[in-house]
Design an enzyme around this catalytic site. Structure first.
Site, PDB file in Angstrom:
ATOM      1  N   SER A   1       0.839  -1.196   0.000  1.00 62.70           N
ATOM      2  CA  SER A   1       0.000   0.000   0.000  1.00 62.70           C
ATOM      3  C   SER A   1       0.881   1.256   0.000  1.00 62.70           C
ATOM      4  O   SER A   1       1.693   1.441  -0.901  1.00 62.70           O
ATOM      5  CB  SER A   1      -0.960  -0.045   1.194  1.00 62.70           C
ATOM      6  OG  SER A   1      -1.995   0.893   1.062  1.00 62.70           O
TER       7      SER A   1
ATOM      8  N   HIS B   1      -7.436  -5.866  -0.227  1.00 60.62           N
ATOM      9  CA  HIS B   1      -6.203  -5.081  -0.125  1.00 60.62           C
ATOM     10  C   HIS B   1      -5.366  -5.555   1.070  1.00 60.62           C
ATOM     11  O   HIS B   1      -5.841  -5.590   2.201  1.00 60.62           O
ATOM     12  CB  HIS B   1      -6.572  -3.607   0.045  1.00 60.62           C
ATOM     13  CG  HIS B   1      -5.410  -2.665   0.058  1.00 60.62           C
ATOM     14  ND1 HIS B   1      -4.634  -2.436  -1.056  1.00 60.62           N
ATOM     15  CD2 HIS B   1      -4.891  -1.881   1.044  1.00 60.62           C
ATOM     16  CE1 HIS B   1      -3.702  -1.544  -0.762  1.00 60.62           C
ATOM     17  NE2 HIS B   1      -3.828  -1.205   0.515  1.00 60.62           N
TER      18      HIS B   1
ATOM     19  N   GLU C   1      -9.186  -5.162  -4.562  1.00 57.01           N
ATOM     20  CA  GLU C   1      -8.447  -4.138  -3.815  1.00 57.01           C
ATOM     21  C   GLU C   1      -9.352  -3.240  -2.969  1.00 57.01           C
ATOM     22  O   GLU C   1      -8.959  -2.778  -1.902  1.00 57.01           O
ATOM     23  CB  GLU C   1      -7.618  -3.278  -4.776  1.00 57.01           C
ATOM     24  CG  GLU C   1      -6.399  -3.970  -5.367  1.00 57.01           C
ATOM     25  CD  GLU C   1      -5.251  -4.123  -4.377  1.00 57.01           C
ATOM     26  OE1 GLU C   1      -5.419  -3.757  -3.200  1.00 57.01           O
ATOM     27  OE2 GLU C   1      -4.187  -4.615  -4.771  1.00 57.01           O
TER      28      GLU C   1
END
Length: 558
Positions: free
Chosen positions: A227, A456, A344
């Site tokens: 991330s 995610h 995601e």
């Protein structure tokens, strides 16, 4: 000659030496001491769960002076030397961050957070080494940069010890300033910004100077992150300040083109911080002087406003916008792994951004208003929202389908398309290995809505063999194999810049055949991931926007 046949006095001496060596070895194994260029540090032996082995952990080693006082909103400086042996057996304080965000996410995921304090004095790193590692071992090094939107996170939030022990790698987990303290910029010489990125550079320089003492090879350093950590890694590839500090890069669901984490200008954040702080906004020097006098609680109150905070083009760490640097091929040609997950924006990111309730209420009737607001957030003309409808939603009336397509659109815009763009730029200069993590993890699915697939950050658990804050993983046999496979891929890449080795499914390099690896319990090679969506976001949509602007200009002239 056996000890029994030695003369009595010599036997006593030999036995004494053996006992001394055993004592020293045992002491080193339990409380290892290593040198650094600023002083010695004592670590500890840590048993690694589900294995017969362990690691030596050296925690809370300073790589810069505390960024307080005049060093608030200033580049990091080298740490002061210390005398004696520094204790490195407890986790360092996290950098200042809005704690409520951590707590809300933790409750949703049934996580129990360890009691870790927060402090502005937070520029520390943790080192995990195989127990046999010592100066001269020359083991590959991996430097982990945590995620969290550049506003939350810590070196302790991911347990990297299993990867270090299993794959014989030295792993360094670093911290960096977050939120306003990490990325506030006045846009001029008084506070250029990107302090968190400069902290990361300082940590990488520390690794170059010191990692040999811990058995690491300074010429075989791989930086990796998820991330915002992946965005950080990607930004180091573009930064002249990071040249020579690493030799491979892994970007997991995050690259330098992530829209919410990079900005050409600091104007919006500048005005917001000035208003919230009550400081004079017209004079940037006076504003910084005022902000340096604010208390920890006042800074935390300002931080609460930012779900994410962007880095800026500061002319130093980032000389130009990442898009310009990539287009002009102005980046470090290092081998890379770049990847995304299937879903995601399935759950975690919308919740983190406060969008989950909006998405749950999407119907055909509410869709136009939601998309108009979303287009504005994406810095797109509101008039082009119908193009997003045509591409993702079509004519469907079903609310669940509309919501699923909206989540896919967000995931593509925020993560997938930027990752593919960066991969296509970088592959012209060095090998790129691309993946899509597709596995629905059994250990977390019971706390999520049923629609969520590979969300995610889900891949991180299989790289480290543990989830956030060492949450226990109850993996199936197939998931155990997937975990071992991914750990081996990542470690192979750290060793030689190529994830492949005998016994693993072949992972092709990303070339013009557009092959990538689908990571699941039954891995497979895919081709041309999201090719149609990539065409839409990078060619069709920009062209339509230009046509729209052209027609509006003509209309204005009339």
């Amino acid at each position: 000659m056996p000890l029994a046949r030695l003369p009595g006095w010599l036997c006593v001496v030999a036995c004494g030496l053996l006992l001394l060596l055993q004592h020293v070895h045992g002491q080193d194994s339990a409380s290892p001491i290593r040198n650094t260029h600023r002083g010695q540090v004592r670590g500890s032996f840590v048993h690694v769960k589900d294995t017969k082995s362990g690691v030596h952990a050296f925690l809370g080693i300073p790589f810069a002076k505390p960024p307080v006082g005049l060093l608030r909103f200033a580049p990091p400086e080298d740490p002061e030397p210390w005398s004696g042996v520094r204790d490195g057996t407890s986790q360092p304080a996290m950098c200042l961050q809005p704690d409520i965000m951590n707590l809300e996410d933790a409750k949703e995921m049934n996580l129990i957070l360890p009691p870790i304090s927060m402090s502005e004095d937070c520029l520390y790193l943790n080192i995990y080494t195989p127990t046999h590692a010592q100066e001269g071992s020359n083991l590959p090094v991996m430097v982990w940069i945590h995620g969290g939107g550049l506003v939350v996170g810590s070196a302790s939030m991911n347990d990297v010890s299993k990867l270090a022990a299993t794959e014989e790698i030295v792993i360094v987990a670093i911290q960096y300033r977050l939120g306003v303290l990490g990325f506030f910029s006045t846009g001029d010489q008084h506070a250029r910004g990107n302090w968190g990125y400069l902290d990361q550079v300082a940590a990488l320089r520390w690794v170059q100077k010191n990692i040999a003492y811990f058995g690491g090879n300074r010429d075989r350093v791989t930086i990796f992150g998820v991330s915002a950590g992946g965005t950080s890694v990607s930004s180091h590839i573009l930064s002249p300040m990071s040249k020579g500090l690493f030799h491979g890069a892994i970007m997991q669901s995050g690259v330098a083109l992530l829209p919410d984490l990079i900005s050409d200008t600091s104007e919006v954040v500048y005005k917001t911080v000035a208003n919230l702080s009550g400081c004079e906004a017209t004079d940037s020097e006076a504003l910084i002087h005022c902000l340096r006098a604010k208390s920890k609680q006042e800074i935390l109150a300002i931080n609460q406003v930012f779900k994410m905070i962007p880095a800026v083009v500061d002319g130093e760490f980032l000389p130009k916008h990442p898009q310009e640097l990539l287009t002009s091929m102005d980046f470090h040609p290092v081998p890379s792994i770049i990847g995304v997950n299937t879903d995601e924006c399935g759950w975690g990111v919308p919740m983190f951004m406060g969008l989950d309730h909006i998405i749950k209420n999407i119907t055909r009737e509410t869709l136009p208003a939601v998309l108009k607001n979303t287009a504005a957030r994406m810095m797109l003309p509101p008039e082009c929202s119908h193009l997003l409808v045509e591409e993702y939603m079509g004519d469907t009336e079903d609310p669940e389908t509309l919501q699923a397509q909206f989540r896919e659109m967000l995931g593509d815009f925020m993560f997938v398309i930027p990752a593919l763009q960066v991969a296509h730029f970088q592959r012209s200069q060095a090998p790129v290995y691309f993946y899509e993590f597709q596995h629905l993890s059994s250990f977390i699915k019971h706390v999520r809505p049923s629609h969520v697939k590979a969300d995610h950050g889900d891949d991180v658990a299989f790289v480290f063999g543990s989830y956030l804050w060492d949450m226990n993983l109850d993996l199936t046999e197939e998931e155990e194999l997937l975990k071992r496979m991914m750990m081996k891929y990542w470690a192979n890449f750290a060793r030689n810049g190529n994830p492949n080795s005998e016994g693993l499914p072949s992972w092709p390099v990303l070339d013009h055949d557009e092959q990538y690896l689908q990571l699941d319990t039954q891995p497979a090679v895919g081709r041309a991931l999201k090719a149609r969506r990539l065409q839409f976001w990078t060619k069709t949509l920009p062209q339509k926007i230009q046509e729209l602007k052209g027609s509006q200009d003509k209309h204005a002239e009339l």
